[in-house]
Motif scaffolding. Structure first.
Motif, short mmCIF file in Angstrom:
data_model
loop_
_atom_site.label_atom_id
_atom_site.label_comp_id
_atom_site.label_asym_id
_atom_site.label_seq_id
_atom_site.Cartn_x
_atom_site.Cartn_y
_atom_site.Cartn_z
N GLY A 44 0.77 -1.23 0.00
CA GLY A 44 0.00 0.00 0.00
C GLY A 44 0.80 1.28 0.00
O GLY A 44 0.23 2.37 0.05
N HIS A 45 2.14 1.20 -0.09
CA HIS A 45 2.95 2.41 -0.09
C HIS A 45 2.97 3.06 -1.47
O HIS A 45 2.81 2.38 -2.50
N ASN A 46 3.18 4.36 -1.50
CA ASN A 46 3.25 5.13 -2.74
C ASN A 46 4.71 5.30 -3.13
O ASN A 46 5.51 5.83 -2.35
N LEU A 47 5.07 4.85 -4.33
CA LEU A 47 6.46 4.84 -4.75
C LEU A 47 6.69 5.78 -5.93
O LEU A 47 5.98 5.72 -6.94
N THR A 48 7.67 6.66 -5.78
CA THR A 48 8.20 7.45 -6.90
C THR A 48 9.57 6.88 -7.20
O THR A 48 10.47 6.90 -6.35
N ILE A 49 9.76 6.35 -8.42
CA ILE A 49 10.95 5.56 -8.74
C ILE A 49 11.73 6.24 -9.86
O ILE A 49 11.28 6.29 -11.01
N LEU A 50 12.89 6.79 -9.52
CA LEU A 50 13.82 7.27 -10.54
C LEU A 50 14.69 6.10 -10.95
O LEU A 50 15.41 5.54 -10.12
N SER A 51 14.66 5.74 -12.22
CA SER A 51 15.31 4.50 -12.62
C SER A 51 15.81 4.56 -14.06
O SER A 51 15.17 5.18 -14.92
N ALA A 52 16.94 3.89 -14.28
CA ALA A 52 17.44 3.73 -15.65
C ALA A 52 16.56 2.75 -16.42
O ALA A 52 16.52 2.79 -17.65
N ASP A 53 15.88 1.85 -15.72
CA ASP A 53 14.94 0.89 -16.31
C ASP A 53 13.55 1.21 -15.80
O ASP A 53 13.37 1.47 -14.61
N VAL A 54 12.56 1.18 -16.67
CA VAL A 54 11.21 1.53 -16.26
C VAL A 54 10.24 0.41 -16.63
O VAL A 54 10.50 -0.40 -17.52
N GLU A 55 9.13 0.36 -15.91
CA GLU A 55 8.08 -0.62 -16.14
C GLU A 55 6.80 0.11 -16.56
O GLU A 55 6.50 1.19 -16.05
N LYS A 56 6.07 -0.49 -17.47
CA LYS A 56 4.80 0.07 -17.92
C LYS A 56 3.64 -0.61 -17.18
O LYS A 56 3.81 -1.62 -16.52
N ASN A 57 2.48 -0.01 -17.31
CA ASN A 57 1.24 -0.58 -16.76
C ASN A 57 1.36 -0.87 -15.26
O ASN A 57 1.10 -1.98 -14.80
N GLN A 58 1.78 0.14 -14.52
CA GLN A 58 1.95 0.01 -13.08
C GLN A 58 0.68 0.43 -12.34
O GLN A 58 -0.14 1.19 -12.87
N PRO A 59 0.48 -0.05 -11.11
CA PRO A 59 -0.68 0.38 -10.32
C PRO A 59 -0.58 1.88 -10.01
O PRO A 59 0.48 2.50 -10.16
N SER A 60 -1.67 2.43 -9.55
CA SER A 60 -1.75 3.89 -9.35
C SER A 60 -0.79 4.40 -8.29
O SER A 60 -0.46 5.59 -8.27
N ASN A 61 -0.33 3.53 -7.39
CA ASN A 61 0.58 3.98 -6.33
C ASN A 61 2.06 3.82 -6.70
O ASN A 61 2.93 3.96 -5.86
N VAL A 62 2.35 3.53 -7.99
CA VAL A 62 3.72 3.39 -8.46
C VAL A 62 3.92 4.33 -9.64
O VAL A 62 3.20 4.26 -10.64
N HIS A 63 4.91 5.21 -9.52
CA HIS A 63 5.18 6.20 -10.56
C HIS A 63 6.65 6.13 -10.94
O HIS A 63 7.52 6.49 -10.15
N TYR A 64 6.94 5.63 -12.15
CA TYR A 64 8.31 5.57 -12.64
C TYR A 64 8.69 6.89 -13.31
O TYR A 64 7.91 7.46 -14.08
N VAL A 65 9.90 7.36 -13.02
CA VAL A 65 10.47 8.53 -13.69
C VAL A 65 11.76 8.06 -14.35
O VAL A 65 12.68 7.59 -13.68
N HIS A 66 11.81 8.18 -15.67
CA HIS A 66 12.89 7.56 -16.44
C HIS A 66 14.15 8.43 -16.42
O HIS A 66 14.13 9.60 -16.80
N LEU A 67 15.26 7.85 -15.99
CA LEU A 67 16.58 8.48 -16.16
C LEU A 67 17.10 8.05 -17.53
O LEU A 67 17.90 7.13 -17.67
N GLU A 68 16.61 8.75 -18.52
CA GLU A 68 16.67 8.25 -19.90
C GLU A 68 18.05 8.38 -20.55
O GLU A 68 18.31 7.78 -21.60
N GLU A 69 18.96 9.12 -19.93
CA GLU A 69 20.27 9.34 -20.56
C GLU A 69 21.36 8.40 -20.07
O GLU A 69 22.48 8.43 -20.57
N ILE A 70 21.05 7.53 -19.09
CA ILE A 70 22.13 6.71 -18.51
C ILE A 70 22.63 5.66 -19.49
O ILE A 70 23.84 5.58 -19.78
N TYR A 71 21.73 4.84 -20.03
CA TYR A 71 22.18 3.80 -20.95
C TYR A 71 22.85 4.38 -22.20
O TYR A 71 23.93 3.90 -22.61
#
Length: 519
Positions: free
Chosen positions: A50-77
């Motif tokens: 039930g926790h709310n996650l803001t995720i800065l990541s070099a890898d991202v996932e699509k179709n996540q539940p409403s309490n998960v928000h990916y923010v893409h670090l798009e320049e790393i790779y």
């Protein structure tokens, strides 16, 4: 009845305190799909709680539940692998061990930080208001503190450090504790804990090279890059941000990994990415079941890919597998393979590794000996043919070889005959499977699943954000006091002082005695 109702009403606020959703900032800037797989297991479990996650990541996932928000670090790779300073992991595999230490910090860590700081995703989070409340920061500390300027921005929520990279040599610089070079082999060495004098010298020099380069060259450079980007006048020195960690979760477990001394806030959660196996796709199920003697999974992981091998080595591998027709081989090969395949081999760009290893027909695993892969093979009792390339893969495989559950094949000198014979030995010598079954029993015999342990400790930090009882005093004591150097110097000085005083006294008294005799 009334008493029961009062008891329930009294407990409800406490329950709410324990299960309230928290806002968690996840800093996952390590450019490695395997790290993402491991970190994602933790983050998914926290989201399910039930926790709310803001995720800065070099890898991202699509179709996540409403309490998960990916923010893409798009320049790393792109910065690491396609830019003007791109790195080649296969070239790094051919470096000597001292060069590889320097390359990790000079090339991988620095360029990863550069890609991080160029990313629009980081700017997006920097635009959050400074008083935005995060209850916890979860940070993959494997490649340094580049993202921890956000810890300062958001006014220092409790910090939990995590790594899929076993228990790295710099963990003691983050949470304290001790690394004893006498029996903890450096991650790129194929030594055990009982090292000879020459091996201990080699091990110590590697550890010291790693420590000196990190502390006097890499960390100052990362700190300068962070200051130029974050522009806080009161930003602490970058490694000091690391040292705010309340807890560290490491991808290790004493049942199957090398034993190490650890402070109480270092929690071993090795294998937390291992999940209950799912049914295989029909095509793969049929292919495994059609084998006469069993099946073998072949995967070189997510960083060094099979399609990056030169054509000569690809042909060598195919010829080795062709000479074992009683076994079926499933090879993770990321693009089209131009070499004709025998009927007992199929290639796919992706294979469900966890589910194939769990299958009853799987008899061996040809692997790069990455930590996730060796843990999964151990959990499911599947013996290993290891072809290590870089970093900790050598040490992971050595542990397995010493336990009698694996055979080593050198990537640099591999031949068709050597690979074929190693596979055949592991498949047809029953001691490998017997030994691995014993290792599996040790690994699985835990009071709770590793993932459940990881989540419990993370939530413990949120329940007790100001607790300091688990923290090692080493960081405050410093090197001299921790290792009693000051005490040794004092104890060594006392007899020297006594000798000095005795000699001084003798110089005075001996002439006086001589004078009396003359008189």
């Amino acid at each position: 009845m009334l008493r029961s109702l009062i008891s329930v009403l009294a407990v409800l606020p406490m329950l709410g305190w324990f299960v309230n959703a928290a806002n968690i900032l996840c800093l996952m800037g390590v450019a490695s799909p395997s790290h993402h797989i491991w970190n994602r297991a933790i983050m998914d479990a926290l989201a399910q709680n039930g926790h709310n996650l803001t995720i800065l990541s070099a890898d991202v996932e699509k179709n996540q539940p409403s309490n998960v928000h990916y923010v893409h670090l798009e320049e790393i790779y792109p910065t690491l692998y396609t830019g003007p300073d791109s790195i080649d992991l296969l070239e790094m595999a051919n470096e000597n061990l001292f060069q590889s230490v320097v390359s990790f910090y000079r090339d991988f860590v620095v360029h990863e930080c550069a890609g991080t700081l160029k990313s629009k995703g980081l700017r997006q989070v920097m635009n959050y208001p400074d008083d935005f409340r995060f209850d916890l920061v979860l940070h993959d500390f494997t490649c340094g503190p580049c993202l921890l300027g956000l810890l300062h921005k958001f006014r220092y929520p409790p910090l939990v450090s995590v790594t899929a990279f076993n228990n790295p040599p710099y963990s003691t610089e983050v949470i304290g504790g001790h690394k004893f070079y006498s029996y903890v082999p450096f991650y790129s060495l194929s030594y055990g804990t009982d090292m000879s004098l020459a091996q201990r010298i080699h091990n110590t020099l590697l550890h010291l090279t790693d420590m000196v380069y990190r502390n006097y060259i890499s960390n100052p450079r990362i700190d300068a890059m962070m200051r130029e980007y974050f522009r806080y006048d009161d930003l602490p020195y970058a490694p000091e941000l690391h040292q705010r960690s309340k807890l560290m979760l490491v991808n290790a477990h004493y049942s199957v990994d090398f034993p190490e001394a650890a402070p109480p806030n270092l929690i071993p959660v090795g294998g937390l990415q291992i999940r209950e196996p799912a049914p295989l796709p029909t095509e793969l199920e049929q292919f495994l079941n059609a084998s006469r003697k069993g099946a073998v999974l072949f995967s070189l992981g997510t960083n060094v890919r099979s399609d990056q091998l030169d054509v000569g080595r690809q042909r060598m591998i195919v010829n080795a597998l062709r000479q074992l027709p009683d076994y079926h081989f499933l090879w993770k090969f990321e693009t089209e393979l131009s070499i004709p395949l025998p009927k007992n081999v199929i290639v796919r760009p992706w294979l469900p590794q966890n589910d194939i290893l769990a299958h009853g027909k799987t008899k061996a695993f040809i692997t790069h000996a990455g930590l996730l892969s060796t843990h999964e093979a151990t959990w499911y009792g599947v013996p290993i043919v290891g072809i290590p390339f870089i970093a900790d893969q050598h040490r992971n495989l050595e542990r397995c070889v010493r336990a009698g559950v694996a055979k080593r094949v050198s990537f640099q000198t591999m031949s068709t005959v050597e690979l074929r014979d190693a596979i055949r030995d592991v498949l047809e010598d029953p001691t490998y499977r017997t030994n691995m079954a014993a290792q599996s029993a040790l690994f699985q015999d835990q009071p709770e699943k590793p993932l459940a342990r990881a989540v419990w400790w993370i939530e413990w930090v949120m329940r007790h954000p100001n607790a300091t009882q688990l923290q090692s005093p080493v960081l405050k004591l410093g090197f001299l006091r921790t290792y009693l150097i000051d005490v040794v110097l004092v104890l060594a000085a006392v007899p020297l002082l006594l000798v000095f005083l005795a000699r001084k006294w003798l110089r005075k008294s001996v002439p006086a005695v001589s004078d009396k005799k003359r008189n």
